[in-house]
Design an enzyme around this catalytic site. Structure first.
Site, PDB file in Angstrom:
ATOM      1  N   GLU A 139       0.823  -1.210   0.000  1.00 43.93           N
ATOM      2  CA  GLU A 139       0.000   0.000   0.000  1.00 43.93           C
ATOM      3  C   GLU A 139       0.858   1.260   0.000  1.00 43.93           C
ATOM      4  O   GLU A 139       0.352   2.355  -0.235  1.00 43.93           O
ATOM      5  CB  GLU A 139      -1.009  -0.010   1.156  1.00 43.93           C
ATOM      6  CG  GLU A 139      -0.432  -0.183   2.546  1.00 43.93           C
ATOM      7  CD  GLU A 139      -0.096   1.138   3.205  1.00 43.93           C
ATOM      8  OE1 GLU A 139      -0.771   2.131   2.920  1.00 43.93           O
ATOM      9  OE2 GLU A 139       0.847   1.164   4.000  1.00 43.93           O
ATOM     10  N   HIS A 144      -3.165  -2.808   4.034  1.00 42.62           N
ATOM     11  CA  HIS A 144      -2.387  -2.381   5.200  1.00 42.62           C
ATOM     12  C   HIS A 144      -1.874  -3.595   5.971  1.00 42.62           C
ATOM     13  O   HIS A 144      -0.714  -3.631   6.389  1.00 42.62           O
ATOM     14  CB  HIS A 144      -3.257  -1.531   6.139  1.00 42.62           C
ATOM     15  CG  HIS A 144      -3.205  -0.072   5.858  1.00 42.62           C
ATOM     16  ND1 HIS A 144      -4.061   0.533   4.965  1.00 42.62           N
ATOM     17  CD2 HIS A 144      -2.415   0.911   6.326  1.00 42.62           C
ATOM     18  CE1 HIS A 144      -3.790   1.823   4.912  1.00 42.62           C
ATOM     19  NE2 HIS A 144      -2.786   2.076   5.724  1.00 42.62           N
TER      20      HIS A 144
END
Length: 343
Positions: free
Chosen positions: A10, A307
């Protein structure tokens, strides 16, 4: 020296926070390149910089590249020593993101660490402070990490000025966690706040949430808080007490958005997490990753996020193979610690 590519996965600030925390814990120097490369404004932002500077102080580290906009950083840690940490972000930058960097390292100090941080308590794209206080710390206590957070003053975008203080004690007993599926919801709790705004804003947010949650048929206790700060703002954080852990949902007030809608959005987010049956919501999952590497155990998350995947990757750059992730991105899944790390 470990080299971490900040554009991996990410590609956000979480890579930086976890890398510096693990560098401090393991006393292993780290170089992070391409910092926040996947963001519209790449490089260090104020809240990242102040997290680094706080960890520098905590770990008696040498640091190169610690300035706003920097895309490369070298962190050479010393030993983590018990002390008081005072951080002033100077903007509405997120206090909780600074704490995400500090919490794992503080737990590995030889004595209690006390902290005071000034900045944003309730800002977009970061966990609200009430979530960290009531959901994250609750889960961490289960694995033996004991800490407290106290909100002295709220701070919203764009003025900030929020003040949060607290402490973390040494992590002496590392307890394994088994948080897979909950069997029942015991009650819903929450805090609806309005700062420099009429009290009915907080009350209407709570009312909107309550109307959405009544279908669960469990007790609902939403506290309303009205306060003053250097700028206006509102928000609501909800959490479900289950027979396992707590799952959360939240929403921020916004000019032109009815307060009832704010409450409804937070409730819908919580309901979305609950319907999976997982013990761990999608926000808590990646926060737990750096801790359960040392405690061991297994968790089921309501959603495997980028994440979370990125955080497991960062941890394993420092500690070797630790996790087994079962599930697809965007869906519920299990994370199992296959090798508990001992320092």
């Amino acid at each position: 020296m470990i080299i971490i590519d900040g554009s991996y996965g990410e590609g956000g600030g979480q890579i930086l926070r976890t890398s510096i925390a693990l560098s401090a814990i393991t006393e292993e120097p780290v170089k992070i390149i391409n910092i926040r490369a996947n963001r519209p404004n790449p490089g260090l932002r104020p809240q990242h910089l102040h997290g680094i500077l706080a960890l520098k102080e905590l770990a008696n580290a040498r640091v190169e590249g610690a300035y706003v906009g920097s895309k490369e950083l070298i962190f050479i840690p010393g030993r983590i020593k018990p002390k008081n940490i005072n951080v002033n972000i100077g903007t509405a930058g997120s206090i909780t993101l600074v704490l995400q960097a500090l919490l794992p390292a503080m737990a590995f100090a030889e004595g209690r660490i006390e902290f005071r941080i000034t900045g944003g308590t309730d800002v977009a794209w970061s966990p609200p402070v009430d979530y960290l206080k009531n959901v994250t710390l609750f889960a961490l206590e289960r694995i033996g990490v004991r800490g407290e957070i106290f909100i002295e003053r709220r701070g919203h975008y764009p003025k900030g000025g929020g003040i949060v203080r607290g402490f973390v004690d040494p992590w002496e007993e590392k307890r394994s966690i088994n948080a897979v599926e909950y069997k029942r919801v015991i009650k819903i709790k929450g805090i609806s706040h309005a700062t420099n705004l009429p009290s009915h804003v907080a009350e209407r947010q709570a009312k909107g949430a309550r109307a959405e949650l009544e279908r669960l048929g469990v007790p609902i206790e939403i506290e309303t808080e009205v306060s003053t700060s250097i700028g206006p703002g509102s928000g609501i954080v909800l959490w479900a007490e289950t027979d396992c852990l707590r799952l959360g949902g939240d929403a921020l007030g916004k000019r032109g958005k009815p307060a009832e809608v704010v409450g409804k959005e937070a409730a819908q987010e919580l309901l979305e997490q609950l319907k999976t049956g997982a013990c761990v919501d999608k926000f808590l999952g990646d926060q737990l990753i750096p801790f359960i590497a040392f405690s061991g155990g297994k968790i089921k998350v309501a959603e495997i996020t980028k994440h979370l995947i990125t955080n497991t990757w960062v941890v394993e750059q420092f500690l070797g193979k630790v996790f087994e992730v079962n599930g697809e991105l965007g869906k519920p899944g299990e994370i199992k610690v296959v090798r508990r790390v001992e320092l």
